[in-house]
Design a protein around this motif. Structure first.
Motif, mmCIF file in Angstrom:
data_model
loop_
_atom_site.group_PDB
_atom_site.id
_atom_site.type_symbol
_atom_site.label_atom_id
_atom_site.label_comp_id
_atom_site.label_asym_id
_atom_site.label_seq_id
_atom_site.Cartn_x
_atom_site.Cartn_y
_atom_site.Cartn_z
ATOM 1 N N GLY B 195 0.962 -1.365 0.054
ATOM 2 C CA GLY B 195 0.011 -0.066 -0.081
ATOM 3 C C GLY B 195 0.716 0.788 -0.158
ATOM 4 O O GLY B 195 0.311 2.059 0.185
ATOM 5 N N GLY B 196 2.106 0.866 0.028
ATOM 6 C CA GLY B 196 2.939 1.982 0.524
ATOM 7 C C GLY B 196 2.906 3.216 1.323
ATOM 8 O O GLY B 196 2.943 2.584 2.362
ATOM 9 N N TRP B 197 3.565 4.639 0.705
ATOM 10 C CA TRP B 197 3.938 5.424 2.600
ATOM 11 C C TRP B 197 2.345 6.144 2.083
ATOM 12 O O TRP B 197 1.897 6.300 0.833
ATOM 13 C CB TRP B 197 4.597 6.952 1.615
ATOM 14 N N SER B 198 1.486 6.509 3.099
ATOM 15 C CA SER B 198 0.871 7.372 2.850
ATOM 16 C C SER B 198 1.331 8.635 2.681
ATOM 17 O O SER B 198 2.091 9.529 2.535
ATOM 18 C CB SER B 198 0.268 7.945 4.348
ATOM 19 N N ALA B 199 0.104 10.046 1.960
ATOM 20 C CA ALA B 199 0.503 11.194 1.836
ATOM 21 C C ALA B 199 1.560 11.355 2.868
ATOM 22 O O ALA B 199 2.396 12.629 2.239
ATOM 23 C CB ALA B 199 -0.618 12.018 1.149
ATOM 24 N N GLY B 200 1.274 11.343 4.059
ATOM 25 C CA GLY B 200 1.728 12.385 5.082
ATOM 26 C C GLY B 200 2.734 12.082 5.197
ATOM 27 O O GLY B 200 4.040 12.789 5.391
#
Lengths: 241, 241
Positions: B195-200
Motif C-alpha cells: 500500500g506504500g507510504w501515506s501522503a503524510g
C-alpha cells in the motif's frame, strides 16, 4: 481513466476477444461481479497478456466491451528468458512471482543434475496462475510464458539462438553488467539450482555458447540470483548505466 | 584452507572470544559435534559478524582455537541500512534473508500508517536467527543488525545523518542509480509496506531530507523492492556502472 491505479485489472485470453467484445469465462464473470462487486456498466482494465491493455466495460451478459487502448510502458526493452534450475520446496513459486514483477518474458524450469525435485506436470498450472496474478498486480503488458519442466539441453534448444548468460559464482568470472549488450536484444539468463551447476553442465553450457557471468561479490541463493539479474538488466537497458 | 567452500561456517559473538580462544555455547558445541559431526581437531570457519573470519579448530573442551585470519571481501564498500515497512505474513522473513545475501548492514523494521501487522517483540529473535543463518550461508563478514520494530520517525533519527533514499513509484521520480553517490558512503534505503507510504508520510520524509527514488518502470511488491535496490547499489559501487 487517468488514474489507472484505481481500476481493477483482469487478464483475458486473446482467444476470448472478437472485435471490441470480450467473452468472459464463468470464473471471470464471477470474479468481476461477486468478488470485485462490479456492476453492469462499471469499468475495469482488460489485459490480453500479449502487450495490450484496454479500458473495458462490463456488459449485462457475460461479456465486456473493450474501449480505448491504454498506453502502458512497463516491459523491458527486449524480452528476457530465464532458464532456472528448480529449487527445493516452493522456491519456484517465489521466483515466478518476483521475476514476473521484474519483467521476465519466458521461464523455463530446468531439471538439472542437482535438482532434487521433479515437479508433477500439474505444478505448471499453479506456476501459470502465479504468473498471471503477478502480471496483473505489477501492471505487466506481457504475461510471462511458463514452459514445462524440462532438461537443460531441451530448454537450451527451445530458447533459440539468443545470447545466453550463465550465472556462475566462481572467482574471475566477469560481472553480468560488464558483458550484457548495451543495446537491448532478446537474451536468456541461466541459473542453477541449489548446489549450482555440475562441472559437466558448466562445461556443456560453455561448449554450447553460454557466457559465464557473476552477479557480484556475494553468494546469492538460487531464489535470489534471478531477481538480482533481472533488476540489473532493467537498470542497464532503461537507465543506460 | 584454500577451498573455503569446503568448511562449515559458524558465527561466534565477539564476547565469546578472548585472545586466540573462543568459548562455545552448549548449542554451538552441540551443533558442531552432533549436527555437523566435527571431531576434536577438525577445522571450521569462525565468523564474529563484525568483519572477521578465522580458521578455527575444535578443542577437546567447549572451546575452539582461532588460527589465521581469512581474507574475505564480500561486503559492500560502504554500509547500507534498510528502513522497511513491515509487510504482511512472513514477508519480513524473506526480506531479511535475501537482503542479508545482498549485503545489507542494518535493518529497521518500520511500523507505518499502512503497516497492518504489529509484530510481537519476540519476532525480533526470529529475524536475528534468520539473519545469522543467511550471513553464514552467504559468506558475509558482518552480521546485519536487526533493530526492534519502531515508528518511522524513531528509525529515521536512529539511522543518523546519512543520505536517505525513499522508494516511491510515482511518475517522474528519478531512478535510484541516477542519484546514488558514485563514491561509496554510508546511506539508507527506505521502502514502504504494502500500500506504500501515506501522503503524510511521504511529505514528512521529504521535509526531513529524504530523496525520492524510483526502482524502474515496473511495479514491485514490497518484498521485491529492497532486493532490487540492494542489487543495484552493489553493481553501481563495485562495478562502477
Amino acid at each position: 481513466m487517468n488514474d489507472l491505479a484505481r481500476y481493477q485489472r483482469l487478464t483475458i485470453h486473446p482467444g476470448q476477444i472478437s472485435g471490441n467484445q470480450a467473452q468472459l469465462t464463468p470464473e471471470q464473470s464471477h470474479y468481476l461481479r461477486r468478488v470485485l462487486r462490479l456492476q453492469t456498466g462499471d469499468e475495469f482494465i482488460a489485459m490480453d497478456g500479449q502487450g495490450h491493455w484496454w479500458r473495458a466495460q462490463l456488459d449485462a451478459a457475460q461479456t465486456a466491451q473493450l474501449g480505448e487502448v491504454l498506453p502502458i510502458h512497463r516491459e523491458l526493452p527486449a524480452p528476457v528468458a530465464l532458464l532456472m534450475g528448480i529449487p527445493k520446496g516452493d522456491g519456484m513459486d517465489a521466483i515466478i512471482r518476483q521475476a514476473t514483477e521484474l519483467g521476465v518474458r519466458q521461464i523455463f524450469p530446468l531439471i538439472t543434475e542437482r535438482t532434487q525435485v521433479h515437479p508433477h506436470p500439474t505444478r505448471r498450472h499453479r506456476w501459470r496462475k502465479i504468473a498471471t496474478e503477478a502480471a496483473e498486480q505489477s501492471w505487466r503488458q506481457w504475461l510471462p510464458e511458463i514452459f514445462p519442466a524440462q532438461p537443460l539441453a531441451t530448454a537450451w534448444a527451445e530458447v533459440g539462438a539468443v545470447p545466453k548468460f550463465v550465472c556462475d559464482p566462481s572467482p574471475g568470472v566477469p560481472h553480468l553488467c560488464r558483458v550484457l549488450p548495451a543495446a537491448p536484444q532478446p537474451l536468456a539468463v541461466c541459473i542453477g539450482p541449489e548446489g549450482g551447476w555440475s562441472a559437466g553442465e558448466l562445461a556443456w553450457l560453455q561448449a554450447n555458447g553460454g557466457q559465464r557471468v557473476s552477479l557480484g561479490r556475494r553468494v546469492l541463493r538460487t531464489v535470489t540470483a534471478p531477481l538480482a539479474a533481472l533488476a540489473l538488466i532493467g537498470a542497464k537497458w532503461e537507465e543506460h548505466l
